[in-house]
Scaffold this motif. Structure first.
Motif, PDB file in Angstrom:
ATOM      1  N   ASP A 150       0.834  -1.201   0.000  1.00 50.80           N
ATOM      2  CA  ASP A 150       0.000   0.000   0.000  1.00 50.80           C
ATOM      3  C   ASP A 150       0.873   1.257   0.000  1.00 50.80           C
ATOM      4  N   PRO A 151       0.826   2.094  -1.044  1.00 55.41           N
ATOM      5  CA  PRO A 151       1.655   3.309  -1.091  1.00 55.41           C
ATOM      6  C   PRO A 151       1.433   4.250   0.091  1.00 55.41           C
ATOM      7  N   PHE A 152       0.184   4.382   0.540  1.00 55.70           N
ATOM      8  CA  PHE A 152      -0.098   5.277   1.667  1.00 55.70           C
ATOM      9  C   PHE A 152       0.574   4.770   2.938  1.00 55.70           C
ATOM     10  N   SER A 153       0.494   3.470   3.181  1.00 55.00           N
ATOM     11  CA  SER A 153       1.175   2.883   4.339  1.00 55.00           C
ATOM     12  C   SER A 153       2.682   3.043   4.223  1.00 55.00           C
ATOM     13  N   ALA A 154       3.190   2.879   3.005  1.00 58.66           N
ATOM     14  CA  ALA A 154       4.633   3.030   2.785  1.00 58.66           C
ATOM     15  C   ALA A 154       5.088   4.450   3.095  1.00 58.66           C
ATOM     16  N   LEU A 155       4.271   5.439   2.691  1.00 57.90           N
ATOM     17  CA  LEU A 155       4.608   6.835   2.950  1.00 57.90           C
ATOM     18  C   LEU A 155       4.611   7.123   4.447  1.00 57.90           C
ATOM     19  N   ILE A 159      -8.652  15.314  12.808  1.00 56.45           N
ATOM     20  CA  ILE A 159      -7.517  14.572  12.246  1.00 56.45           C
ATOM     21  C   ILE A 159      -7.980  13.299  11.555  1.00 56.45           C
ATOM     22  N   ILE A 160      -8.927  12.606  12.148  1.00 58.21           N
ATOM     23  CA  ILE A 160      -9.445  11.379  11.535  1.00 58.21           C
ATOM     24  C   ILE A 160     -10.034  11.682  10.157  1.00 58.21           C
ATOM     25  N   ILE A 161     -10.745  12.793  10.026  1.00 59.80           N
ATOM     26  CA  ILE A 161     -11.302  13.191   8.723  1.00 59.80           C
ATOM     27  C   ILE A 161     -10.190  13.368   7.698  1.00 59.80           C
ATOM     28  N   ARG A 162      -9.137  14.069   8.057  1.00 64.50           N
ATOM     29  CA  ARG A 162      -8.030  14.305   7.133  1.00 64.50           C
ATOM     30  C   ARG A 162      -7.324  13.000   6.774  1.00 64.50           C
ATOM     31  N   PHE A 163      -7.121  12.148   7.769  1.00 67.06           N
ATOM     32  CA  PHE A 163      -6.476  10.859   7.535  1.00 67.06           C
ATOM     33  C   PHE A 163      -7.307  10.004   6.580  1.00 67.06           C
ATOM     34  N   ARG A 202      -6.270   8.714   2.770  1.00 64.82           N
ATOM     35  CA  ARG A 202      -6.286   7.291   2.414  1.00 64.82           C
ATOM     36  C   ARG A 202      -7.147   7.048   1.173  1.00 64.82           C
ATOM     37  N   LEU A 203      -8.279   7.742   1.089  1.00 65.85           N
ATOM     38  CA  LEU A 203      -9.139   7.621  -0.089  1.00 65.85           C
ATOM     39  C   LEU A 203      -8.419   8.106  -1.348  1.00 65.85           C
ATOM     40  N   LEU A 204      -7.686   9.214  -1.224  1.00 66.20           N
ATOM     41  CA  LEU A 204      -6.963   9.762  -2.374  1.00 66.20           C
ATOM     42  C   LEU A 204      -5.864   8.818  -2.844  1.00 66.20           C
ATOM     43  N   PHE A 205      -5.048   8.347  -1.917  1.00 69.81           N
ATOM     44  CA  PHE A 205      -3.928   7.486  -2.301  1.00 69.81           C
ATOM     45  C   PHE A 205      -4.398   6.128  -2.816  1.00 69.81           C
ATOM     46  N   ASN A 206      -5.565   5.695  -2.355  1.00 75.86           N
ATOM     47  CA  ASN A 206      -6.124   4.429  -2.837  1.00 75.86           C
ATOM     48  C   ASN A 206      -7.028   4.618  -4.051  1.00 75.86           C
ATOM     49  N   GLU A 207      -7.034   5.846  -4.595  1.00 80.17           N
ATOM     50  CA  GLU A 207      -7.764   6.180  -5.825  1.00 80.17           C
ATOM     51  C   GLU A 207      -9.271   5.946  -5.706  1.00 80.17           C
ATOM     52  N   LYS A 208      -9.811   6.180  -4.517  1.00 80.86           N
ATOM     53  CA  LYS A 208     -11.256   6.071  -4.301  1.00 80.86           C
ATOM     54  C   LYS A 208     -11.964   7.386  -4.616  1.00 80.86           C
ATOM     55  N   GLU A 219     -12.858  16.251  -5.816  1.00 76.29           N
ATOM     56  CA  GLU A 219     -13.940  15.834  -4.925  1.00 76.29           C
ATOM     57  C   GLU A 219     -13.621  16.080  -3.451  1.00 76.29           C
ATOM     58  N   VAL A 220     -12.394  16.481  -3.149  1.00 75.14           N
ATOM     59  CA  VAL A 220     -11.954  16.579  -1.756  1.00 75.14           C
ATOM     60  C   VAL A 220     -12.813  17.547  -0.951  1.00 75.14           C
ATOM     61  N   SER A 221     -13.106  18.711  -1.516  1.00 73.01           N
ATOM     62  CA  SER A 221     -13.880  19.717  -0.784  1.00 73.01           C
ATOM     63  C   SER A 221     -15.254  19.175  -0.386  1.00 73.01           C
ATOM     64  N   GLN A 222     -15.915  18.495  -1.298  1.00 67.30           N
ATOM     65  CA  GLN A 222     -17.245  17.949  -1.015  1.00 67.30           C
ATOM     66  C   GLN A 222     -17.179  16.852   0.053  1.00 67.30           C
TER      67      GLN A 222
END
Length: 499
Positions: free
Chosen positions: A152-157, A362-366, A370-376, A381-384
Protein backbone atom coordinates in the motif's frame (compact mmCIF):
# COMPACT_ATOMS: atom_id res chain seq x y z
CA UNK A 1 36.30 1.25 12.05
CA UNK A 2 35.80 4.64 13.69
CA UNK A 3 37.31 6.38 10.67
CA UNK A 4 34.80 4.81 8.26
CA UNK A 5 31.93 5.68 10.61
CA UNK A 6 33.26 9.25 10.93
CA UNK A 7 33.40 9.48 7.13
CA UNK A 8 29.75 8.45 6.96
CA UNK A 9 28.71 11.06 9.51
CA UNK A 10 30.68 13.72 7.63
CA UNK A 11 28.80 12.87 4.44
CA UNK A 12 25.50 12.99 6.31
CA UNK A 13 26.32 16.45 7.63
CA UNK A 14 26.92 17.62 4.06
CA UNK A 15 23.43 16.35 3.23
CA UNK A 16 21.60 18.18 6.01
CA UNK A 17 23.29 21.55 5.48
CA UNK A 18 21.17 22.41 2.39
CA UNK A 19 18.06 21.58 4.47
CA UNK A 20 18.91 24.26 7.00
CA UNK A 21 19.50 26.75 4.17
CA UNK A 22 16.13 25.80 2.67
CA UNK A 23 14.51 26.40 6.06
CA UNK A 24 15.76 29.99 6.09
CA UNK A 25 14.33 30.49 2.60
CA UNK A 26 11.00 28.96 3.68
CA UNK A 27 10.93 31.24 6.73
CA UNK A 28 11.37 34.18 4.38
CA UNK A 29 8.39 32.95 2.34
CA UNK A 30 6.08 32.10 5.24
CA UNK A 31 6.61 35.42 7.01
CA UNK A 32 5.84 37.34 3.79
CA UNK A 33 9.35 38.75 3.41
CA UNK A 34 9.61 37.38 -0.13
CA UNK A 35 8.40 39.80 -2.84
CA UNK A 36 5.46 38.40 -4.81
CA UNK A 37 7.41 38.40 -8.06
CA UNK A 38 10.21 36.39 -6.46
CA UNK A 39 8.21 33.17 -6.04
CA UNK A 40 9.21 31.45 -9.29
CA UNK A 41 12.92 32.05 -8.75
CA UNK A 42 12.62 30.99 -5.11
CA UNK A 43 11.10 27.70 -6.22
CA UNK A 44 14.18 27.18 -8.43
CA UNK A 45 16.49 27.99 -5.51
CA UNK A 46 14.75 25.43 -3.31
CA UNK A 47 14.78 22.87 -6.11
CA UNK A 48 18.52 23.41 -6.57
CA UNK A 49 19.22 22.80 -2.88
CA UNK A 50 17.19 19.59 -3.00
CA UNK A 51 19.23 18.47 -6.02
CA UNK A 52 22.48 19.07 -4.13
CA UNK A 53 21.25 16.83 -1.33
CA UNK A 54 20.11 14.19 -3.78
CA UNK A 55 23.53 14.16 -5.47
CA UNK A 56 25.12 13.05 -2.21
CA UNK A 57 22.34 10.57 -1.41
CA UNK A 58 22.87 8.88 -4.78
CA UNK A 59 26.66 9.18 -4.91
CA UNK A 60 29.06 6.27 -5.28
CA UNK A 61 30.96 7.69 -2.33
CA UNK A 62 28.00 7.32 0.04
CA UNK A 63 27.16 3.85 -1.27
CA UNK A 64 30.74 2.68 -0.77
CA UNK A 65 30.99 4.28 2.68
CA UNK A 66 27.78 2.57 3.80
CA UNK A 67 29.13 -0.76 2.54
CA UNK A 68 32.35 -0.34 4.51
CA UNK A 69 30.61 0.72 7.72
CA UNK A 70 28.10 -2.14 7.51
CA UNK A 71 30.97 -4.63 7.75
CA UNK A 72 32.43 -3.10 10.93
CA UNK A 73 31.63 -3.56 14.61
CA UNK A 74 29.43 -0.69 15.75
CA UNK A 75 28.09 0.07 19.20
CA UNK A 76 24.31 0.44 19.62
CA UNK A 77 24.37 4.21 19.23
CA UNK A 78 26.44 4.03 16.05
CA UNK A 79 24.18 1.26 14.70
CA UNK A 80 21.12 3.44 15.17
CA UNK A 81 22.74 6.33 13.29
CA UNK A 82 23.91 3.96 10.56
CA UNK A 83 20.47 2.36 10.20
CA UNK A 84 18.71 5.73 9.98
CA UNK A 85 21.04 6.83 7.18
CA UNK A 86 20.77 3.50 5.37
CA UNK A 87 16.97 3.53 5.63
CA UNK A 88 16.83 6.94 3.95
CA UNK A 89 19.53 6.02 1.42
CA UNK A 90 17.66 2.95 0.20
CA UNK A 91 14.70 5.14 -0.72
CA UNK A 92 16.44 8.26 -2.01
CA UNK A 93 18.95 6.32 -4.09
CA UNK A 94 16.17 4.51 -5.94
CA UNK A 95 13.72 7.34 -6.61
CA UNK A 96 13.18 8.67 -10.12
CA UNK A 97 15.74 11.28 -11.06
CA UNK A 98 14.67 14.83 -10.16
CA UNK A 99 11.43 13.69 -8.43
CA UNK A 100 12.31 15.33 -5.11
CA UNK A 101 13.37 18.61 -6.73
CA UNK A 102 10.13 18.60 -8.77
CA UNK A 103 8.12 18.15 -5.57
CA UNK A 104 10.06 20.96 -3.88
CA UNK A 105 9.50 23.38 -6.77
CA UNK A 106 5.82 22.51 -7.15
CA UNK A 107 5.18 22.80 -3.41
CA UNK A 108 6.64 26.33 -3.38
CA UNK A 109 4.32 27.36 -6.23
CA UNK A 110 1.29 25.61 -4.73
CA UNK A 111 1.89 27.13 -1.31
CA UNK A 112 1.80 30.66 -2.72
CA UNK A 113 -1.39 29.91 -4.69
CA UNK A 114 -2.92 28.45 -1.50
CA UNK A 115 -2.43 31.77 0.31
CA UNK A 116 -4.43 33.55 -2.40
CA UNK A 117 -7.09 30.81 -2.48
CA UNK A 118 -7.54 30.91 1.28
CA UNK A 119 -8.12 34.66 1.27
CA UNK A 120 -10.75 34.28 -1.45
CA UNK A 121 -12.29 31.14 0.17
CA UNK A 122 -12.11 29.37 -3.19
CA UNK A 123 -10.21 26.14 -3.80
CA UNK A 124 -10.65 26.71 -7.52
CA UNK A 125 -7.80 29.24 -7.38
CA UNK A 126 -5.30 26.53 -6.43
CA UNK A 127 -6.94 23.29 -7.57
CA UNK A 128 -4.75 22.76 -10.67
CA UNK A 129 -1.51 23.20 -8.72
CA UNK A 130 -2.99 21.17 -5.86
CA UNK A 131 -3.59 18.27 -8.24
CA UNK A 132 -0.09 18.54 -9.73
CA UNK A 133 1.46 18.45 -6.26
CA UNK A 134 -0.67 15.51 -5.14
CA UNK A 135 0.22 13.53 -8.27
CA UNK A 136 3.90 14.07 -7.50
CA UNK A 137 3.37 13.00 -3.89
CA UNK A 138 1.46 9.94 -5.05
CA UNK A 139 4.31 9.03 -7.39
CA UNK A 140 6.71 9.49 -4.47
CA UNK A 141 4.62 7.19 -2.24
CA UNK A 142 4.26 4.59 -5.00
CA UNK A 143 8.00 4.49 -5.57
CA UNK A 144 8.65 4.16 -1.83
CA UNK A 145 6.20 1.25 -1.67
CA UNK A 146 8.07 -0.57 -4.45
CA UNK A 147 11.49 0.15 -2.96
CA UNK A 148 10.48 -0.98 0.52
CA UNK A 149 8.20 -3.78 -0.73
CA UNK A 150 5.11 -2.46 1.04
CA UNK A 151 1.97 -3.11 -0.99
CA UNK A 152 0.00 0.00 0.00
CA UNK A 153 1.66 3.31 -1.09
CA UNK A 154 -0.10 5.28 1.67
CA UNK A 155 1.17 2.88 4.34
CA UNK A 156 4.63 3.03 2.78
CA UNK A 157 4.61 6.83 2.95
CA UNK A 158 3.51 6.86 6.60
CA UNK A 159 6.05 4.21 7.60
CA UNK A 160 8.85 6.08 5.83
CA UNK A 161 7.94 9.30 7.63
CA UNK A 162 6.96 7.64 10.91
CA UNK A 163 8.91 4.44 11.55
CA UNK A 164 6.68 1.66 12.87
CA UNK A 165 3.37 3.23 11.85
CA UNK A 166 1.29 2.55 8.74
CA UNK A 167 -2.21 2.93 7.36
CA UNK A 168 -3.37 -0.26 9.07
CA UNK A 169 -2.27 0.29 12.67
CA UNK A 170 -3.12 4.01 12.61
CA UNK A 171 -6.63 3.11 11.36
CA UNK A 172 -6.91 0.54 14.15
CA UNK A 173 -6.16 3.07 16.90
CA UNK A 174 -8.39 5.73 15.33
CA UNK A 175 -11.31 3.33 14.88
CA UNK A 176 -11.03 2.20 18.50
CA UNK A 177 -11.66 5.71 19.80
CA UNK A 178 -13.74 7.33 17.03
CA UNK A 179 -17.17 6.18 18.35
CA UNK A 180 -16.35 7.60 21.79
CA UNK A 181 -15.37 10.96 20.28
CA UNK A 182 -18.45 11.22 18.03
CA UNK A 183 -20.79 10.28 20.89
CA UNK A 184 -19.17 12.77 23.28
CA UNK A 185 -19.20 15.63 20.77
CA UNK A 186 -22.86 15.01 19.93
CA UNK A 187 -23.84 14.86 23.60
CA UNK A 188 -22.02 18.07 24.49
CA UNK A 189 -23.14 19.89 21.34
CA UNK A 190 -26.78 19.20 22.17
CA UNK A 191 -26.25 20.57 25.69
CA UNK A 192 -24.25 23.63 24.65
CA UNK A 193 -25.23 26.94 26.26
CA UNK A 194 -24.05 30.57 26.28
CA UNK A 195 -22.57 30.67 29.79
CA UNK A 196 -19.26 32.08 28.59
CA UNK A 197 -20.34 34.95 26.37
CA UNK A 198 -18.82 37.40 28.88
CA UNK A 199 -15.38 35.80 28.44
CA UNK A 200 -15.70 35.40 24.68
CA UNK A 201 -16.21 39.14 24.35
CA UNK A 202 -12.92 39.84 26.11
CA UNK A 203 -9.98 40.49 23.86
CA UNK A 204 -6.61 42.18 23.71
CA UNK A 205 -5.11 44.30 20.97
CA UNK A 206 -2.16 43.09 18.92
CA UNK A 207 0.52 44.66 21.11
CA UNK A 208 -1.08 43.20 24.24
CA UNK A 209 -1.22 39.78 22.57
CA UNK A 210 2.49 40.06 21.78
CA UNK A 211 3.17 40.67 25.47
CA UNK A 212 1.21 37.52 26.35
CA UNK A 213 3.14 35.53 23.73
CA UNK A 214 6.43 36.72 25.24
CA UNK A 215 5.21 35.92 28.76
CA UNK A 216 4.39 32.32 27.80
CA UNK A 217 7.68 31.97 25.91
CA UNK A 218 9.53 33.02 29.05
CA UNK A 219 7.63 30.41 31.07
CA UNK A 220 8.85 27.69 28.69
CA UNK A 221 12.40 29.12 28.74
CA UNK A 222 12.32 29.90 25.01
CA UNK A 223 14.95 32.58 24.32
CA UNK A 224 13.59 34.66 21.44
CA UNK A 225 15.65 37.84 21.89
CA UNK A 226 18.93 39.15 23.28
CA UNK A 227 22.54 37.99 22.93
CA UNK A 228 21.70 34.42 24.00
CA UNK A 229 18.64 34.08 21.74
CA UNK A 230 18.04 30.74 20.04
CA UNK A 231 14.82 31.63 18.25
CA UNK A 232 12.49 34.28 16.95
CA UNK A 233 8.75 35.04 16.99
CA UNK A 234 7.05 36.35 13.87
CA UNK A 235 3.53 36.72 12.47
CA UNK A 236 2.04 34.50 9.75
CA UNK A 237 -1.25 33.31 8.25
CA UNK A 238 -0.77 29.72 9.49
CA UNK A 239 1.35 29.24 12.67
CA UNK A 240 4.35 26.95 12.27
CA UNK A 241 7.85 26.29 13.57
CA UNK A 242 10.91 26.21 11.32
CA UNK A 243 14.26 24.77 12.37
CA UNK A 244 17.12 26.64 10.71
CA UNK A 245 19.87 25.08 12.84
CA UNK A 246 20.57 23.44 16.22
CA UNK A 247 20.45 26.85 17.94
CA UNK A 248 18.03 28.55 15.56
CA UNK A 249 14.42 27.40 15.95
CA UNK A 250 11.83 30.00 15.00
CA UNK A 251 8.13 30.07 15.86
CA UNK A 252 5.25 32.02 14.37
CA UNK A 253 1.92 33.31 15.64
CA UNK A 254 -1.31 34.42 14.01
CA UNK A 255 -2.68 37.24 16.14
CA UNK A 256 -6.44 37.59 16.51
CA UNK A 257 -8.52 36.00 19.25
CA UNK A 258 -6.30 36.04 22.34
CA UNK A 259 -7.37 32.59 23.55
CA UNK A 260 -6.51 31.06 20.17
CA UNK A 261 -3.18 32.90 20.26
CA UNK A 262 -2.38 31.32 23.64
CA UNK A 263 -3.22 27.85 22.33
CA UNK A 264 -1.20 28.15 19.11
CA UNK A 265 1.73 29.76 20.94
CA UNK A 266 1.85 26.80 23.33
CA UNK A 267 1.71 24.41 20.37
CA UNK A 268 4.60 26.02 18.51
CA UNK A 269 6.62 26.37 21.71
CA UNK A 270 6.24 22.62 22.11
CA UNK A 271 8.02 22.16 18.79
CA UNK A 272 10.69 24.69 19.71
CA UNK A 273 11.59 23.37 23.17
CA UNK A 274 11.70 19.85 21.73
CA UNK A 275 14.21 20.91 19.07
CA UNK A 276 16.28 23.08 21.41
CA UNK A 277 16.51 20.58 24.27
CA UNK A 278 17.91 17.66 22.35
CA UNK A 279 21.28 16.24 23.34
CA UNK A 280 23.69 18.91 22.07
CA UNK A 281 26.46 16.31 21.75
CA UNK A 282 24.34 14.72 19.02
CA UNK A 283 23.85 17.89 16.97
CA UNK A 284 23.91 17.14 13.23
CA UNK A 285 23.66 13.38 13.84
CA UNK A 286 20.77 11.30 12.45
CA UNK A 287 19.34 10.56 15.91
CA UNK A 288 18.79 14.29 16.40
CA UNK A 289 17.45 14.97 12.91
CA UNK A 290 15.29 12.00 11.91
CA UNK A 291 12.22 13.02 13.88
CA UNK A 292 8.79 11.55 13.13
CA UNK A 293 5.49 13.44 12.72
CA UNK A 294 4.02 11.59 15.68
CA UNK A 295 6.93 12.35 17.99
CA UNK A 296 6.99 16.01 16.95
CA UNK A 297 3.24 16.52 17.27
CA UNK A 298 2.97 14.47 20.46
CA UNK A 299 5.25 16.99 22.16
CA UNK A 300 3.57 20.07 20.68
CA UNK A 301 0.06 18.78 21.42
CA UNK A 302 1.19 17.83 24.94
CA UNK A 303 2.48 21.35 25.49
CA UNK A 304 -0.67 22.89 24.02
CA UNK A 305 -3.16 20.77 25.97
CA UNK A 306 -1.76 18.64 28.80
CA UNK A 307 0.17 21.69 30.02
CA UNK A 308 -1.41 24.69 28.27
CA UNK A 309 -5.03 23.80 29.06
CA UNK A 310 -4.37 22.32 32.49
CA UNK A 311 -6.12 23.91 35.45
CA UNK A 312 -2.72 24.95 36.79
CA UNK A 313 -1.73 26.78 33.59
CA UNK A 314 -5.15 28.43 33.38
CA UNK A 315 -4.82 29.67 36.97
CA UNK A 316 -1.37 31.07 36.18
CA UNK A 317 -2.64 32.66 32.96
CA UNK A 318 -5.70 34.24 34.58
CA UNK A 319 -3.53 35.62 37.39
CA UNK A 320 -1.30 37.29 34.79
CA UNK A 321 -4.31 38.62 32.90
CA UNK A 322 -5.58 40.24 36.08
CA UNK A 323 -2.18 41.69 36.99
CA UNK A 324 -1.69 43.21 33.54
CA UNK A 325 -5.23 43.94 32.32
CA UNK A 326 -7.26 44.03 35.55
CA UNK A 327 -10.20 46.05 34.24
CA UNK A 328 -10.99 43.39 31.64
CA UNK A 329 -10.53 40.22 33.70
CA UNK A 330 -11.28 41.17 37.32
CA UNK A 331 -14.72 39.59 37.50
CA UNK A 332 -13.74 36.22 36.00
CA UNK A 333 -13.28 33.38 38.49
CA UNK A 334 -10.72 30.59 38.21
CA UNK A 335 -13.42 27.93 37.87
CA UNK A 336 -15.24 29.90 35.18
CA UNK A 337 -12.04 30.46 33.17
CA UNK A 338 -11.02 26.79 33.39
CA UNK A 339 -14.44 25.66 32.19
CA UNK A 340 -14.32 28.12 29.29
CA UNK A 341 -10.85 27.06 28.09
CA UNK A 342 -11.86 23.39 28.18
CA UNK A 343 -15.34 23.82 26.70
CA UNK A 344 -16.34 21.14 24.18
CA UNK A 345 -17.62 23.19 21.27
CA UNK A 346 -17.32 21.52 17.83
CA UNK A 347 -16.54 23.83 14.93
CA UNK A 348 -14.97 23.75 11.46
CA UNK A 349 -11.55 24.89 12.77
CA UNK A 350 -8.88 22.29 13.58
CA UNK A 351 -6.39 24.68 15.16
CA UNK A 352 -8.99 26.12 17.54
CA UNK A 353 -10.65 22.79 18.33
CA UNK A 354 -11.27 21.49 21.84
CA UNK A 355 -9.50 18.31 22.95
CA UNK A 356 -12.43 15.99 22.15
CA UNK A 357 -13.32 17.43 18.74
CA UNK A 358 -9.68 17.62 17.68
CA UNK A 359 -9.31 13.89 17.16
CA UNK A 360 -12.20 13.91 14.69
CA UNK A 361 -10.61 16.75 12.70
CA UNK A 362 -7.52 14.57 12.25
CA UNK A 363 -9.45 11.38 11.54
CA UNK A 364 -11.30 13.19 8.72
CA UNK A 365 -8.03 14.30 7.13
CA UNK A 366 -6.48 10.86 7.53
CA UNK A 367 -9.48 9.17 5.93
CA UNK A 368 -9.45 11.60 2.98
CA UNK A 369 -5.73 11.03 2.43
CA UNK A 370 -6.29 7.29 2.41
CA UNK A 371 -9.14 7.62 -0.09
CA UNK A 372 -6.96 9.76 -2.37
CA UNK A 373 -3.93 7.49 -2.30
CA UNK A 374 -6.12 4.43 -2.84
CA UNK A 375 -7.76 6.18 -5.82
CA UNK A 376 -11.26 6.07 -4.30
CA UNK A 377 -11.76 9.81 -4.86
CA UNK A 378 -10.17 12.57 -6.98
CA UNK A 379 -8.68 15.91 -5.93
CA UNK A 380 -11.68 17.80 -7.31
CA UNK A 381 -13.94 15.83 -4.93
CA UNK A 382 -11.95 16.58 -1.76
CA UNK A 383 -13.88 19.72 -0.78
CA UNK A 384 -17.25 17.95 -1.01
CA UNK A 385 -16.08 14.84 0.90
CA UNK A 386 -14.52 17.09 3.53
CA UNK A 387 -17.79 18.97 4.09
CA UNK A 388 -19.82 15.75 4.27
CA UNK A 389 -17.55 14.22 6.89
CA UNK A 390 -17.62 17.38 9.01
CA UNK A 391 -21.39 17.28 9.13
CA UNK A 392 -21.45 13.53 9.85
CA UNK A 393 -18.74 13.40 12.55
CA UNK A 394 -18.87 16.85 14.14
CA UNK A 395 -22.39 17.97 13.30
CA UNK A 396 -21.18 21.26 11.78
CA UNK A 397 -21.68 22.75 8.34
CA UNK A 398 -18.69 24.17 6.46
CA UNK A 399 -19.55 27.60 5.09
CA UNK A 400 -16.79 27.95 2.50
CA UNK A 401 -13.47 26.47 1.38
CA UNK A 402 -11.51 28.91 3.55
CA UNK A 403 -12.93 27.39 6.72
CA UNK A 404 -12.90 23.97 5.09
CA UNK A 405 -10.28 22.23 3.00
CA UNK A 406 -8.11 25.36 2.64
CA UNK A 407 -7.66 25.97 6.37
CA UNK A 408 -4.37 24.00 6.64
CA UNK A 409 -1.19 24.49 4.62
CA UNK A 410 -0.13 20.82 4.84
CA UNK A 411 -1.58 19.42 1.61
CA UNK A 412 -0.50 22.54 -0.28
CA UNK A 413 3.07 21.97 0.84
CA UNK A 414 4.92 18.67 1.33
CA UNK A 415 3.10 17.35 4.41
CA UNK A 416 1.21 14.38 2.98
CA UNK A 417 1.09 11.38 5.30
CA UNK A 418 1.62 13.76 8.23
CA UNK A 419 -1.78 14.60 9.73
CA UNK A 420 -2.11 11.29 11.59
CA UNK A 421 0.81 12.38 13.79
CA UNK A 422 -1.27 15.01 15.58
CA UNK A 423 -3.84 12.61 17.00
CA UNK A 424 -1.47 9.68 17.38
CA UNK A 425 0.51 12.22 19.39
CA UNK A 426 -2.54 12.87 21.58
CA UNK A 427 -3.04 9.16 22.22
CA UNK A 428 0.63 8.58 23.05
CA UNK A 429 0.85 11.82 25.04
CA UNK A 430 -2.02 10.78 27.33
CA UNK A 431 -0.25 7.53 28.18
CA UNK A 432 3.00 9.41 28.88
CA UNK A 433 1.08 11.97 30.95
CA UNK A 434 -0.16 9.19 33.24
CA UNK A 435 3.45 8.10 33.84
CA UNK A 436 4.66 11.68 34.32
CA UNK A 437 2.02 12.46 36.95
CA UNK A 438 3.02 9.38 38.93
CA UNK A 439 6.67 10.47 38.91
CA UNK A 440 6.24 14.25 39.23
CA UNK A 441 3.30 14.86 41.51
CA UNK A 442 4.00 18.52 42.30
CA UNK A 443 4.22 19.79 38.71
CA UNK A 444 0.89 21.64 38.87
CA UNK A 445 1.65 23.45 42.12
CA UNK A 446 4.97 24.57 40.61
CA UNK A 447 3.24 25.76 37.43
CA UNK A 448 0.79 27.90 39.39
CA UNK A 449 3.81 29.88 40.62
CA UNK A 450 5.22 30.21 37.09
CA UNK A 451 7.84 27.47 37.45
CA UNK A 452 8.05 24.76 34.77
CA UNK A 453 11.68 23.83 35.37
CA UNK A 454 11.07 20.38 36.91
CA UNK A 455 8.64 19.35 34.20
CA UNK A 456 10.92 20.60 31.42
CA UNK A 457 13.84 18.66 32.91
CA UNK A 458 11.69 15.52 33.14
CA UNK A 459 10.65 15.87 29.50
CA UNK A 460 14.21 16.57 28.41
CA UNK A 461 15.53 13.46 30.16
CA UNK A 462 12.71 11.13 29.12
CA UNK A 463 11.95 12.43 25.61
CA UNK A 464 13.87 15.34 24.07
CA UNK A 465 17.43 14.20 24.77
CA UNK A 466 16.79 10.75 23.27
CA UNK A 467 15.89 12.13 19.84
CA UNK A 468 15.13 9.33 17.37
CA UNK A 469 17.02 6.70 19.35
CA UNK A 470 13.93 4.49 19.09
CA UNK A 471 10.82 4.36 16.87
CA UNK A 472 7.99 6.21 18.62
CA UNK A 473 5.97 3.14 19.69
CA UNK A 474 9.12 1.46 21.05
CA UNK A 475 10.01 4.65 22.90
CA UNK A 476 6.53 4.64 24.45
CA UNK A 477 7.00 1.11 25.80
CA UNK A 478 10.38 2.03 27.28
CA UNK A 479 8.92 5.11 28.95
CA UNK A 480 5.59 3.74 30.22
CA UNK A 481 6.13 -0.04 30.30
CA UNK A 482 3.11 -0.67 28.05
CA UNK A 483 2.13 -0.81 24.40
CA UNK A 484 -0.08 2.01 23.18
CA UNK A 485 -3.59 1.76 24.62
CA UNK A 486 -6.29 4.32 23.76
CA UNK A 487 -7.86 3.80 27.21
CA UNK A 488 -5.41 6.36 28.61
CA UNK A 489 -6.69 9.08 26.30
CA UNK A 490 -10.30 8.25 27.15
CA UNK A 491 -9.44 8.31 30.85
CA UNK A 492 -7.58 11.61 30.48
CA UNK A 493 -10.54 13.27 28.74
CA UNK A 494 -13.12 11.80 31.12
CA UNK A 495 -11.24 12.92 34.24
CA UNK A 496 -10.33 16.38 32.98
CA UNK A 497 -13.64 17.26 31.33
CA UNK A 498 -15.89 15.39 33.78
CA UNK A 499 -17.51 13.36 30.99
Amino acid sequence: MDQEYDNLIELYQEIILPSSISSVLYWDMETNKLPKMGVNYRSRQLGYLTKQQQKIWTSDKLRETLRKVENTNLNDFQKRNFNLIKRAYEVKNNLSENLLSEITKQSALTNEKWKVAKKSNDIGVVVDDFEKLFNLQKKYATEISKIREIKDPFSALIDYRDEGLNGVNVSKYFNEIKPFLIKTVKKKKDNYDNRFNNIKKLDLNKEEQKRITHLISDLFEYRYSGKASRGNIDEVEHPLTITCGPDDVRITVKFGNVFNVISSTNHELGHAIHKLNKNEKWNNLPVNNFGSPTQAEMISRYTENKIGKSFAFNDWMLSNFKNRFSSKFDEITSSEYNDFINLISPSTSRMNADEVSYGLHIIIRFEIERLLFNEKIMIKEVSQIWNEKYEKYLGVQVGNDGEGVLQDLHWFNTYWGYFHGYFMGDLIGSQIHYTMENELQDWESDLRTGDLSKLLKWQSKKIYSLGASYPILDHLVRLTGENLNVKYHKKYLENKLKL
